[in-house]
Design a protein around this motif. Structure first.
Motif, mmCIF file in Angstrom:
data_model
loop_
_atom_site.group_PDB
_atom_site.id
_atom_site.type_symbol
_atom_site.label_atom_id
_atom_site.label_comp_id
_atom_site.label_asym_id
_atom_site.label_seq_id
_atom_site.Cartn_x
_atom_site.Cartn_y
_atom_site.Cartn_z
ATOM 1 N N ILE A 136 10.765 -10.744 4.605
ATOM 2 C CA ILE A 136 9.395 -11.201 4.786
ATOM 3 C C ILE A 136 9.401 -12.658 5.235
ATOM 4 N N ARG A 137 8.378 -13.042 6.008
ATOM 5 C CA ARG A 137 8.247 -14.433 6.458
ATOM 6 C C ARG A 137 6.787 -14.861 6.337
ATOM 7 N N ASN A 138 6.587 -16.108 6.019
ATOM 8 C CA ASN A 138 5.244 -16.667 5.910
ATOM 9 C C ASN A 138 4.533 -16.537 7.256
ATOM 10 N N THR A 139 3.285 -16.079 7.223
ATOM 11 C CA THR A 139 2.576 -15.810 8.473
ATOM 12 C C THR A 139 2.246 -17.077 9.254
ATOM 13 N N ALA A 140 2.268 -18.243 8.585
ATOM 14 C CA ALA A 140 1.957 -19.497 9.271
ATOM 15 C C ALA A 140 3.195 -20.151 9.878
ATOM 16 N N ALA A 141 4.368 -19.592 9.657
ATOM 17 C CA ALA A 141 5.612 -20.200 10.144
ATOM 18 C C ALA A 141 5.608 -20.272 11.668
ATOM 19 N N GLN A 142 5.887 -21.466 12.184
ATOM 20 C CA GLN A 142 5.968 -21.680 13.627
ATOM 21 C C GLN A 142 7.171 -22.559 13.960
ATOM 22 N N PRO A 143 8.037 -22.093 14.864
ATOM 23 C CA PRO A 143 8.011 -20.762 15.474
ATOM 24 C C PRO A 143 8.418 -19.705 14.456
ATOM 25 N N LYS A 144 8.071 -18.469 14.713
ATOM 26 C CA LYS A 144 8.398 -17.404 13.764
ATOM 27 C C LYS A 144 9.914 -17.161 13.769
ATOM 28 N N PRO A 145 10.550 -17.274 12.604
ATOM 29 C CA PRO A 145 11.991 -16.993 12.543
ATOM 30 C C PRO A 145 12.258 -15.546 12.914
ATOM 31 N N ALA A 146 13.321 -15.320 13.694
ATOM 32 C CA ALA A 146 13.546 -13.964 14.198
ATOM 33 C C ALA A 146 15.003 -13.531 14.197
ATOM 34 N N ASP A 147 15.940 -14.455 13.959
ATOM 35 C CA ASP A 147 17.357 -14.120 14.046
ATOM 36 C C ASP A 147 18.076 -14.644 12.808
ATOM 37 N N TRP A 148 19.067 -13.876 12.321
ATOM 38 C CA TRP A 148 19.810 -14.297 11.138
ATOM 39 C C TRP A 148 20.417 -15.681 11.317
ATOM 40 N N PRO A 201 19.487 -18.783 -7.170
ATOM 41 C CA PRO A 201 19.509 -17.381 -7.599
ATOM 42 C C PRO A 201 18.131 -16.905 -8.046
ATOM 43 N N SER A 202 17.907 -15.598 -7.898
ATOM 44 C CA SER A 202 16.689 -14.974 -8.406
ATOM 45 C C SER A 202 17.025 -13.538 -8.776
ATOM 46 N N THR A 203 16.802 -13.170 -10.024
ATOM 47 C CA THR A 203 17.073 -11.801 -10.435
ATOM 48 C C THR A 203 15.957 -10.853 -10.029
ATOM 49 N N SER A 204 14.843 -11.398 -9.559
ATOM 50 C CA SER A 204 13.695 -10.575 -9.188
ATOM 51 C C SER A 204 13.322 -10.790 -7.735
ATOM 52 N N THR A 205 13.289 -9.715 -6.976
ATOM 53 C CA THR A 205 12.818 -9.792 -5.597
ATOM 54 C C THR A 205 11.318 -10.048 -5.557
ATOM 55 N N GLY A 206 10.585 -9.418 -6.463
ATOM 56 C CA GLY A 206 9.132 -9.537 -6.446
ATOM 57 C C GLY A 206 8.625 -10.954 -6.610
ATOM 58 N N SER A 213 4.274 -16.423 0.264
ATOM 59 C CA SER A 213 2.861 -16.454 0.629
ATOM 60 C C SER A 213 2.288 -17.865 0.541
ATOM 61 N N LYS A 214 2.721 -18.610 -0.475
ATOM 62 C CA LYS A 214 2.231 -19.982 -0.661
ATOM 63 C C LYS A 214 2.864 -20.973 0.304
ATOM 64 N N GLY A 215 3.920 -20.579 0.998
ATOM 65 C CA GLY A 215 4.611 -21.482 1.912
ATOM 66 C C GLY A 215 5.729 -22.263 1.252
ATOM 67 N N GLU A 216 5.972 -22.014 -0.033
ATOM 68 C CA GLU A 216 7.115 -22.656 -0.686
ATOM 69 C C GLU A 216 8.416 -22.184 -0.049
ATOM 70 N N LEU A 217 8.421 -20.938 0.378
ATOM 71 C CA LEU A 217 9.529 -20.368 1.135
ATOM 72 C C LEU A 217 9.025 -19.967 2.514
ATOM 73 N N ALA A 233 -2.876 -5.071 -1.416
ATOM 74 C CA ALA A 233 -3.595 -5.288 -2.678
ATOM 75 C C ALA A 233 -3.954 -6.752 -2.901
ATOM 76 N N ASP A 234 -3.054 -7.641 -2.509
ATOM 77 C CA ASP A 234 -3.213 -9.054 -2.864
ATOM 78 C C ASP A 234 -3.506 -9.971 -1.686
ATOM 79 N N LYS A 235 -3.566 -9.390 -0.476
ATOM 80 C CA LYS A 235 -3.857 -10.166 0.738
ATOM 81 C C LYS A 235 -2.931 -11.375 0.870
ATOM 82 N N VAL A 236 -1.657 -11.155 0.631
ATOM 83 C CA VAL A 236 -0.673 -12.235 0.680
ATOM 84 C C VAL A 236 -0.433 -12.686 2.120
ATOM 85 N N ALA A 237 0.019 -13.925 2.263
ATOM 86 C CA ALA A 237 0.209 -14.514 3.593
ATOM 87 C C ALA A 237 1.661 -14.398 4.031
#
Length: 343
Positions: A136-148, A201-206, A213-217, A233-237
Motif C-alpha cells: 500500500i502507498r499513501n495516496t498523496a505521495a508524489q511521485p507515486k512510488p512504483a519500483d522496489w 519491526p512490527s508484529t502486526s500488518t494491520g 493513511s496519515k502520511g507517517e509512512l 469501511a474507514d475511507k483511509v488515504a
C-alpha cells in the motif's frame, strides 16, 4: 473493523457470537450445541455475519478466538493433551505446520469444487477465502512510488515499514516474494539496503495501514482483502499497488485455510460449520461480505467488491509457492534475515 493480522499476537482476542450459555471460549465445555474456532484475524466482520446465519440454521453457537496465524497454531499445539478447539483457520505456511504437527484431522467434507492448489491432498485442510499479498502507498505521495528499487533511496528515509517476517503473515509473504523475484541472496541484500529506511519491526500488518493513511509512512505491506476492507469501511488515504522488479509486478496467494482440529471436542459441529463456510451460497457472498475471493470453482462472483478485488490484481503475475518447501526452509531463512537486518 478488525483487520489486523500478526503471527505472534501476545494476547488472543476472544469474541463469542450468538452468546452461548457454555461460558468462555474453550471448546471443551461438554455442551453439544457449541463449536470453537481459532482463527487468524482479518475475517471478523465476515465471521460475525456467517456465524449468526449458521446459528440460526443449526442452533449451534460459535465461539471465536482470534489471534495471529502462528499464535493460533501454537495454542492448538499446546492444548493437544486437552483439546479446546474444533476448527482451525490460519494462513500458509502455518496451516501446513499444523498438519505436520498432527494438529489437524480429516474432516470428510466435500471439497470437490475447490481446486487442488487450494486444499491438501490428504483432506486435512482446505482454503475458505482466497487472498493475495499486496503493498500500500499513501495516496498523496508524489511521485507515486512504483519500483522496489526506489524504496532504498534517501527520499524514503523512515518512510518505509513492513511487518516482520517470521512474526507477521504478510511480512513472511514479503520475504518469500522478494526471494522469488530476486533470489535468496538478492532478497537478503535488498532488505539489508532497505534497513536504513525501515521504521522498525512490527508484529502486526494491520497497524501499518493507519500510519500509511496519515502520511507517517509512504509505503507499507498489506494484502488485498485487508486493504480493500479498510479502504471501504474507514475511507483511509492509501491504495493497493504492486512494485515492479525488472518491469514485472508479482504477487502470491495468501488463502485463509481451515481444518478440523485433531480430537476436536465437538468434531461433528466443527464439520457442520466447515460445510457451511464452504457452501456455494456462502462462497458466493465472500466478495461482498469479506472483500476476499471465493475458493469454489463453481462460483461466479460479481458485484462492486469483486470488481475492486479483480482490479487490484489486474495484470499482476501470480506466483504459487510450494508451501511444504517454504515451511522446510523457513526457520533457516528467518535466521538469515535476522542476521543481515539486525531485527
Amino acid at each position: 473493523m478488525r483487520i489486523t493480522r500478526s503471527l505472534s499476537a501476545i494476547t488472543a482476542v476472544a469474541a463469542v457470537f450468538a452468546v452461548a450459555a457454555c461460558g468462555g471460549t474453550g471448546g471443551g465445555t461438554g455442551s453439544s450445541d457449541t463449536v470453537t474456532v481459532y482463527s487468524a484475524d482479518g475475517l471478523g466482520d465476515w465471521y460475525k455475519a456467517e456465524f449468526e446465519d449458521f446459528t440460526k440454521a443449526t442452533g449451534i453457537k460459535v465461539a471465536l478466538v482470534e489471534a495471529g496465524s502462528g499464535e493460533v497454531v501454537s495454542r492448538a499445539q499446546k492444548e493437544k493433551a486437552n483439546p479446546q478447539v474444533d476448527v482451525l483457520v490460519t494462513l500458509p505456511p502455518f496451516i501446513q505446520q499444523a498438519q505436520q504437527q498432527g494438529s489437524l484431522a480429516k474432516s470428510g467434507i466435500d471439497t470437490s469444487a475447490v481446486p487442488a492448489p487450494l486444499k491438501s491432498a490428504d483432506g486435512t485442510y482446505v482454503a475458505v477465502v482466497n487472498n493475495y499479498f499486496a503493498m500500500i502507498r499513501n495516496t498523496a505521495a508524489q511521485p507515486k512510488p512504483a519500483d522496489w528499487a526506489e524504496f532504498t533511496g534517501p527520499a524514503y528515509q523512515q518512510k518505509i515499514q513492513y511487518s516482520t517476517p517470521g512474526k507477521a503473515g504478510d511480512g513472511t509473504a514479503l520475504l518469500l516474494l522478494l526471494q522469488q523475484i530476486m533470489g535468496k541472496e538478492g532478497a537478503l541484500g535488498y532488505l539489508k539496503d532497505l534497513q536504513p529506511n525501515n521504521v522498525g519491526p512490527s508484529t502486526s500488518t494491520g497497524k501499518l495501514g493507519p500510519k500509511t493513511s496519515k502520511g507517517e509512512l509512504t509505503v507499507a505491506n498489506s494484502d488485498v482483502q485487508m486493504a480493500l476492507a479498510a479502504i471501504a469501511a474507514d475511507k483511509v488515504a492509501y491504495e493497493v499497488f504492486y512494485p515492479t522488479f525488472n518491469g514485472k509486478r508479482t504477487t502470491l496467494p495468501l488463502p485463509y485455510y481451515m481444518g478440523l482440529a485433531d480430537k476436536a471436542p465437538h468434531a461433528a459441529n466443527g464439520t457442520k460449520l466447515m460445510e457451511h463456510l464452504l457452501s456455494k451460497d456462502v462462497q458466493q457472498n465472500v466478495p461482498a461480505r469479506a472483500w476476499g475471493a471465493p475458493v469454489r470453482s463453481d462460483v461466479t462472483p460479481s458485484g462492486p467488491q469483486w470488481d475492486a478485488f479483480g482490479k487490484a490484481i489486474e495484470g499482476v503475475e501470480i506466483w504459487y509457492p510450494n508451501w511444504d518447501e517454504v515451511l522446510s526452509d523457513l526457520d533457516a531463512d528467518i535466521k538469515e534475515y535476522e542476521k543481515v537486518t539486525g531485527q
